[in-house]
Scaffold this motif. Structure first.
Motif, short mmCIF file in Angstrom:
data_model
loop_
_atom_site.label_atom_id
_atom_site.label_comp_id
_atom_site.label_asym_id
_atom_site.label_seq_id
_atom_site.Cartn_x
_atom_site.Cartn_y
_atom_site.Cartn_z
N LEU A 289 5.42 -1.54 -6.25
CA LEU A 289 5.18 -0.96 -5.11
C LEU A 289 4.83 -1.62 -3.63
CD1 LEU A 289 5.39 3.21 -5.68
CD2 LEU A 289 6.95 1.74 -4.49
N VAL A 290 2.83 -1.83 -4.39
CA VAL A 290 1.74 -2.92 -3.41
C VAL A 290 2.44 -3.93 -3.51
CG1 VAL A 290 -0.74 -3.59 -3.49
CG2 VAL A 290 0.17 -0.58 -4.27
N ALA A 291 2.72 -5.06 -4.05
CA ALA A 291 3.38 -6.33 -3.75
C ALA A 291 4.52 -5.68 -3.16
CB ALA A 291 3.70 -6.06 -5.09
N HIS A 292 5.56 -4.94 -3.01
CA HIS A 292 6.23 -4.46 -2.59
C HIS A 292 6.36 -4.02 -0.86
CE1 HIS A 292 10.86 -3.81 -1.63
NE2 HIS A 292 10.77 -2.67 -1.26
N TRP B 121 7.73 6.09 4.40
CA TRP B 121 8.84 5.88 4.71
C TRP B 121 9.58 4.77 3.77
CZ3 TRP B 121 11.16 0.93 5.45
CH2 TRP B 121 12.97 1.03 6.16
N GLN B 122 8.13 3.66 4.10
CA GLN B 122 8.20 2.25 2.77
C GLN B 122 8.44 2.75 1.64
OE1 GLN B 122 4.87 -0.13 5.13
NE2 GLN B 122 6.67 -1.84 4.93
N LEU B 123 7.31 3.16 0.85
CA LEU B 123 7.09 3.58 -0.05
C LEU B 123 8.38 4.47 -0.85
CD1 LEU B 123 3.77 5.23 -0.57
CD2 LEU B 123 3.88 3.33 -1.18
N LEU B 124 9.47 5.66 0.27
CA LEU B 124 9.87 6.29 -0.23
C LEU B 124 11.49 5.16 -0.34
CD1 LEU B 124 9.83 9.70 1.86
CD2 LEU B 124 9.66 9.52 -0.63
N ASP B 125 11.47 4.32 0.89
CA ASP B 125 12.76 3.22 0.79
C ASP B 125 12.78 2.71 -0.92
OD1 ASP B 125 14.81 2.03 2.41
OD2 ASP B 125 13.43 0.50 2.39
N ALA B 126 11.05 2.02 -0.73
CA ALA B 126 11.36 1.13 -2.24
C ALA B 126 10.90 2.44 -3.36
CB ALA B 126 9.56 0.44 -2.35
N LEU B 127 11.90 3.24 -3.78
CA LEU B 127 11.75 3.95 -4.69
C LEU B 127 13.57 4.55 -5.13
CD1 LEU B 127 8.86 6.12 -5.27
CD2 LEU B 127 9.31 4.83 -5.91
N ARG B 128 14.16 4.10 -4.10
CA ARG B 128 15.66 4.69 -4.12
C ARG B 128 16.29 4.19 -4.99
NH1 ARG B 128 15.80 7.62 0.65
NH2 ARG B 128 14.89 7.26 2.85
N PRO B 129 16.02 2.44 -5.15
CA PRO B 129 16.35 1.57 -6.15
C PRO B 129 16.59 2.49 -7.96
CG PRO B 129 16.01 0.43 -4.81
CD PRO B 129 15.10 1.50 -4.25
N ALA C 186 3.95 -6.84 0.94
CA ALA C 186 4.32 -8.64 0.95
C ALA C 186 3.78 -9.48 2.07
CB ALA C 186 6.11 -8.52 0.34
N GLU C 187 3.32 -9.36 3.47
CA GLU C 187 2.82 -10.05 3.76
C GLU C 187 1.56 -9.24 4.41
OE1 GLU C 187 5.54 -8.97 7.67
OE2 GLU C 187 7.04 -9.80 6.48
N VAL C 188 1.08 -8.98 3.71
CA VAL C 188 -0.50 -8.74 3.89
C VAL C 188 -1.22 -9.63 2.71
CG1 VAL C 188 -2.12 -7.47 3.60
CG2 VAL C 188 -0.16 -6.75 4.86
N PRO C 189 -2.31 -10.08 3.21
CA PRO C 189 -2.88 -10.83 2.35
C PRO C 189 -3.04 -10.26 1.12
CG PRO C 189 -4.00 -10.86 4.50
CD PRO C 189 -3.40 -10.07 4.42
N ARG C 190 -3.54 -10.88 -0.42
CA ARG C 190 -3.67 -10.45 -1.12
C ARG C 190 -5.22 -9.77 -1.26
NH1 ARG C 190 0.31 -11.70 -5.72
NH2 ARG C 190 -1.37 -10.62 -7.06
N ALA C 191 -6.42 -10.62 -0.93
CA ALA C 191 -7.70 -10.04 -1.25
C ALA C 191 -7.21 -7.79 -0.62
CB ALA C 191 -8.02 -10.58 0.03
N VAL C 192 -7.09 -7.74 0.38
CA VAL C 192 -7.20 -6.31 0.70
C VAL C 192 -6.14 -5.98 -0.43
CG1 VAL C 192 -7.90 -6.96 3.01
CG2 VAL C 192 -5.56 -6.92 2.03
N TRP C 193 -5.20 -6.11 -1.32
CA TRP C 193 -4.29 -5.33 -2.25
C TRP C 193 -5.11 -4.25 -2.75
CZ3 TRP C 193 0.08 -8.42 -4.24
CH2 TRP C 193 1.07 -8.67 -3.20
#
Length: 289
Positions: A245-248, A229-237, A251-258
């Motif tokens: 998409l990962v950054a969006h 759902w998050q990915l689909l919502d991020a693609l709506r615009p 966003a609240e996850v430590p960058r080490a696991v990106w």
């Protein structure tokens, strides 16, 4: 869509870094923690020593890294159980679970059994869904659980507990790394494990799960749905790259696991593409179908 709530938040579980080196969640099973902690392996890899008490035998499940200190810890458990190794089982081919399989099997003079010939070796046994391993005075039923990897297996004990490898973690959620990670297969495997009605889940990383394990499996499925759902919502615009998409989404996850999040994102996009919800755009971008 609201993010699902992890039921383990209300459980009393060891904090990160505090998982005991050795634990016996039930008389049939002893867990030995390997000294390979990392953001991906959590406290380290869990190796399980499985065998009927008094049988004088044991099977090693996921021996983990070929590490001298880890081998010594496993041998201490074997001595305490007055048991000799009669077999080595591996849930999947990732090195943090399988590296020691062949060298330790050679050391103990036993066979490796796994879901792929590369892990089992030329003299090993390749396991398939529905097989049974009858050793050490007990029976382990083989349950194919592809998704995290193609060759992933779980092992159901006679007590009803399930050794789930990386299919379910004691803390957090599993990574499905593209291109091997398969979300559709993973969701089907979650349903398969849920139908077993497990009494406990013994995970490849993190603490044992012994309370409402059905709720954990349902959370895992809901978590995957929420990520979709998050990915689909991020693609709506409009179209976005995987990096965007990962950054969006994370966003609240430590960058080490990106980097791991990127692989899971690619696996989820592959699933959404297979179901006709997204299509690839220019370069590394994706858009709604």
């Amino acid at each position: 869509m609201d993010a699902p709530v992890d039921p383990r938040r209300s459980w009393t579980l060891p904090a990160p870094g505090d998982l005991p080196r050795v634990a016996e969640p039930e008389p049939l099973v002893t867990r030995v923690l390997a000294p390979n902690p990392s953001p991906m392996t959590l406290d380290g890899t869990n190796t399980y020593v499985v065998g009927a008490p008094g049988s004088g035998q044991a099977v090693l499940v996921d021996p983990g890294p070929d590490d001298a200190a880890h081998l010594a810890a496993v041998q201490e458990v074997l001595a305490a159980r007055d048991a000799e190794v009669v077999g080595v089982l591996v849930t999947h081919h990732h090195g943090d679970h399988a590296e020691a399989a062949l060298p330790w099997a050679a050391r103990f003079g036993v066979q490796v059994a796994a879901g792929s010939g590369d892990v089992a070796g030329p003299d090993g046994r390749v396991l398939a869904d529905g097989d049974a391993v009858v050793l050490a005075g007990t029976r382990l039923d083989v349950v194919a659980t592809p998704g995290h990897t193609r060759d992933h297996l779980a092992f159901r004990t006679e007590s009803g507990s399930v050794l789930v490898g990386d299919h379910v973690l004691g803390r957090g959620t599993s990574v499905l790394a593209h291109p091997e990670g398969d979300v559709l297969a993973y969701l089907d495997s979650l349903r398969r494990v849920h139908r077993l009605g497990p009494s406990a889940l013994y995970c490849g990383h993190g603490p044992e799960l012994t309370e409402d394990v059905g709720a954990v499996l349902e959370f895992y499925a809901a978590h995957r749905a929420h990520r979709e759902w998050q990915l689909l919502d991020a693609l709506r615009p409009g179209a976005r790259t995987v990096e965007q998409l990962v950054a969006h989404v994370y966003a609240e996850v430590p960058r080490a696991v990106w980097p791991a999040a990127e692989q899971s994102t690619r696996a989820t996009l592959a699933k959404l593409s297979a179901t006709g919800q997204v299509v690839r755009g220019a370069g590394d971008s994706w858009r709604l179908a």
